[in-house]
Design an enzyme around this catalytic site. Structure first.
Site, PDB file in Angstrom:
ATOM      1  N   CYS A  24       1.113  -3.006   4.157  1.00 26.78           N
ATOM      2  CA  CYS A  24       1.407  -4.326   3.588  1.00 26.78           C
ATOM      3  C   CYS A  24       1.421  -5.395   4.683  1.00 26.78           C
ATOM      4  CB  CYS A  24       2.757  -4.265   2.874  1.00 26.78           C
ATOM      5  SG  CYS A  24       3.294  -5.861   2.236  1.00 26.78           S
ATOM      6  N   CYS A  47       4.321  -7.772   4.704  1.00 27.46           N
ATOM      7  CA  CYS A  47       5.603  -7.172   5.092  1.00 27.46           C
ATOM      8  C   CYS A  47       5.634  -6.890   6.588  1.00 27.46           C
ATOM      9  CB  CYS A  47       5.807  -5.850   4.360  1.00 27.46           C
ATOM     10  SG  CYS A  47       5.387  -5.900   2.608  1.00 27.46           S
ATOM     11  N   ASP A  48       4.585  -6.255   7.081  1.00 26.44           N
ATOM     12  CA  ASP A  48       4.638  -5.693   8.428  1.00 26.44           C
ATOM     13  C   ASP A  48       3.832  -6.457   9.475  1.00 26.44           C
ATOM     14  OD1 ASP A  48       6.225  -3.806   7.276  1.00 26.44           O
ATOM     15  OD2 ASP A  48       4.672  -2.279   7.099  1.00 26.44           O
TER      16      ASP A  48
HETATM   17  P1  FAD Z   1       8.223   0.702  -7.279  1.00 25.64           P
HETATM   18  O1  FAD Z   1       9.063   0.271  -6.151  1.00 25.64           O
HETATM   19  O2  FAD Z   1       6.946   1.412  -7.008  1.00 25.64           O
HETATM   20  O3  FAD Z   1       9.133   1.604  -8.241  1.00 25.64           O
HETATM   21  C1  FAD Z   1       8.555   2.339  -9.280  1.00 25.64           C
HETATM   22  C2  FAD Z   1       9.627   3.169  -9.967  1.00 25.64           C
HETATM   23  O4  FAD Z   1       9.059   3.840 -11.093  1.00 25.64           O
HETATM   24  C3  FAD Z   1      10.235   4.261  -9.122  1.00 25.64           C
HETATM   25  O5  FAD Z   1      11.597   4.409  -9.483  1.00 25.64           O
HETATM   26  C4  FAD Z   1       9.430   5.498  -9.525  1.00 25.64           C
HETATM   27  O6  FAD Z   1      10.116   6.714  -9.279  1.00 25.64           O
HETATM   28  C5  FAD Z   1       9.305   5.241 -11.007  1.00 25.64           C
HETATM   29  N1  FAD Z   1       8.192   5.915 -11.691  1.00 25.64           N
HETATM   30  C6  FAD Z   1       6.870   5.923 -11.403  1.00 25.64           C
HETATM   31  N2  FAD Z   1       6.183   6.608 -12.336  1.00 25.64           N
HETATM   32  C7  FAD Z   1       7.088   7.019 -13.254  1.00 25.64           C
HETATM   33  C8  FAD Z   1       7.016   7.753 -14.481  1.00 25.64           C
HETATM   34  N3  FAD Z   1       5.861   8.207 -14.993  1.00 25.64           N
HETATM   35  N4  FAD Z   1       8.165   7.997 -15.167  1.00 25.64           N
HETATM   36  C9  FAD Z   1       9.376   7.545 -14.695  1.00 25.64           C
HETATM   37  N5  FAD Z   1       9.496   6.847 -13.538  1.00 25.64           N
HETATM   38  C10 FAD Z   1       8.372   6.586 -12.848  1.00 25.64           C
HETATM   39  N6  FAD Z   1       7.665  -5.595  -0.264  1.00 25.64           N
HETATM   40  C11 FAD Z   1       8.355  -6.619   0.261  1.00 25.64           C
HETATM   41  O7  FAD Z   1       8.657  -7.585  -0.423  1.00 25.64           O
HETATM   42  N7  FAD Z   1       8.744  -6.582   1.580  1.00 25.64           N
HETATM   43  C12 FAD Z   1       8.483  -5.536   2.405  1.00 25.64           C
HETATM   44  O8  FAD Z   1       8.834  -5.558   3.587  1.00 25.64           O
HETATM   45  C13 FAD Z   1       7.763  -4.434   1.847  1.00 25.64           C
HETATM   46  N8  FAD Z   1       7.426  -3.373   2.620  1.00 25.64           N
HETATM   47  C14 FAD Z   1       6.781  -2.313   2.050  1.00 25.64           C
HETATM   48  C15 FAD Z   1       6.511  -1.202   2.840  1.00 25.64           C
HETATM   49  C16 FAD Z   1       5.914  -0.087   2.305  1.00 25.64           C
HETATM   50  C17 FAD Z   1       5.664   1.123   3.178  1.00 25.64           C
HETATM   51  C18 FAD Z   1       5.553  -0.077   0.921  1.00 25.64           C
HETATM   52  C19 FAD Z   1       4.914   1.152   0.311  1.00 25.64           C
HETATM   53  C20 FAD Z   1       5.780  -1.194   0.140  1.00 25.64           C
HETATM   54  C21 FAD Z   1       6.389  -2.331   0.685  1.00 25.64           C
HETATM   55  N9  FAD Z   1       6.645  -3.479  -0.065  1.00 25.64           N
HETATM   56  C22 FAD Z   1       7.365  -4.513   0.484  1.00 25.64           C
HETATM   57  C23 FAD Z   1       6.218  -3.583  -1.481  1.00 25.64           C
HETATM   58  C24 FAD Z   1       7.415  -3.308  -2.435  1.00 25.64           C
HETATM   59  O9  FAD Z   1       8.044  -2.111  -2.047  1.00 25.64           O
HETATM   60  C25 FAD Z   1       6.924  -3.237  -3.859  1.00 25.64           C
HETATM   61  O10 FAD Z   1       6.279  -4.448  -4.214  1.00 25.64           O
HETATM   62  C26 FAD Z   1       8.084  -3.008  -4.841  1.00 25.64           C
HETATM   63  O11 FAD Z   1       8.817  -1.865  -4.500  1.00 25.64           O
HETATM   64  C27 FAD Z   1       7.561  -2.867  -6.255  1.00 25.64           C
HETATM   65  O12 FAD Z   1       8.623  -2.650  -7.097  1.00 25.64           O
HETATM   66  P2  FAD Z   1       8.423  -1.959  -8.511  1.00 25.64           P
HETATM   67  O13 FAD Z   1       9.806  -1.814  -9.066  1.00 25.64           O
HETATM   68  O14 FAD Z   1       7.420  -2.684  -9.289  1.00 25.64           O
HETATM   69  O15 FAD Z   1       7.790  -0.524  -8.224  1.00 25.64           O
END
Ligand code: FAD
Length: 307
Positions: free
Chosen positions: A130, A133-134
């Protein structure tokens, strides 16, 4: 029967659950793993009002906040299917079914990985996914961006303003990004672009990345670049495979299509965060869209729900 069932426990799901529960309605949250991608993140510097935090700490805070409300939390369970029943039925892989009057999908996404030696070992030690982010962690250093599509070239342009030098490596013979981006990238003196380059290994000194090895796909020659960071930009894969057989419309990339209120094509089903067409995949954006989806679900319930 829940009033709102949230599928996913990342920032989007947590925000949706809190907003729903605060309306005093029966709220459930089912997730494979609480915290989502945040659990895989080390430093977070762009979560506004918190200058620095770390993934596991933010995850624990999210969970704590959700638990302050009467949300029925089920973790360690994956949704396998969603269908219309009396209400809306979410079938789990375990065989159980949860019923709800409205559903918020917040299953997030995962970055597509290179699958080369060293990538997993040096994740968060130079291997990043990202740039928003990084990027700042590599100020004044040399980095590579793997992938010459729109996200790769955008990342390169973004990083060029922060780091000393960016090398873009594209597997194909040509870049797949829009012309305007390619032109901009080529105009910047600290970006080099190498096409027909197959990344073969992430090399490090045991604690951090020091180089990247790639193969010139024309000559077959193995080459190395000395650098500190590698941004992998070969795609983000939404966790929406379980929706393919449903009536919920997805893009060809698998993103759930939502309108500005977070509504999907299936009545009563809303979606938020990285799993959707909402642009820019970030924690703060996921949380905002989670709140939007919950308020929209509430609006739906007061209009269309009988009991
Ligand atoms: P996710 O965080 O992906 O959560 C998805 C959820 O759904 C999880 O609980 C998972 O277990 C669950 N799930 C998935 N499939 C199923 C299923 N079939 N049934 C039930 N549960 C399921 N963003 C920033 O703003 N700042 C940062 O510094 C940053 N750094 C990052 C670093 C890394 C290494 C990564 C990978 C991402 C980073 N991001 C950062 C991006 C950020 O993490 C994401 O945008 C954010 O977490 C998305 O949130 P979300 O709730 O949509 O999905």
């Amino acid at each position: 029967v829940y009033d709102v069932l949230v599928v996913g426990g990342g920032p989007a799901g947590a925000a949706a659950a809190i907003y729903a529960a605060r309306k005093g309605i029966r709220t459930g949250l089912v997730a494979e793993r609480f915290g989502g991608q945040v659990m895989d993140t080390v430093g977070i510097e762009n979560f506004i009002s918190v200058p620095y935090t770390e993934g596991p700490k933010l995850s624990a805070a999210l969970e704590q906040h959700v638990k302050e409300y009467g949300v029925d939390i089920i973790t360690g369970q994956r949704a396998a299917q969603i269908r219309r029943d009396n209400h809306i039925a979410v079938a789990l892989e375990s065989g159980a079914t949860l019923n709800s009057k409205s559903v918020i999908l917040a299953t997030g996404a995962r970055w597509r990985e290179l699958g080369v030696p060293g990538e997993a070992e040096y994740r968060t030690k130079g291997v990043a996914y990202c740039p928003h982010c990084d990027g700042p962690f590599f100020k004044g250093k040399k980095v590579a961006v793997i992938g010459g599509g729109n996200s790769g070239i955008e990342a390169a342009i973004d990083l060029a303003g922060i780091v000393e030098h960016v090398t873009v490596l594209e597997f194909a013979d040509t870049l797949r990004a829009d012309d305007v981006l390619v032109k901009k990238a080529k105009s910047l003196s600290n970006i080099d672009i190498i096409t027909s380059a197959q990344t073969t290994e992430v090399i490090g000194d045991g604690s951090k990345v020091t180089a990247l090895a790639y193969k010139d796909r024309h000559s077959g020659e193995q080459k190395q670049l000395a650098l500190s960071g590698i941004f992998v930009q070969i795609g983000l894969v939404p966790n929406t495979g379980f929706l393919k057989e449903s009536e919920i419309e997805l893009t060809r990339f698998g993103e759930v299509i939502v309108d500005t209120k977070g509504a999907t094509s299936m009545p009563g089903v809303f979606a938020a965060g990285d799993a959707t067409t909402v642009p820019y995949k970030q924690i703060i954006i996921s949380m905002g869209t989670g709140a939007t989806a919950a308020l929209s679900a509430f609006d739906y319930l007061i209009r269309y729900s009988s009991d």
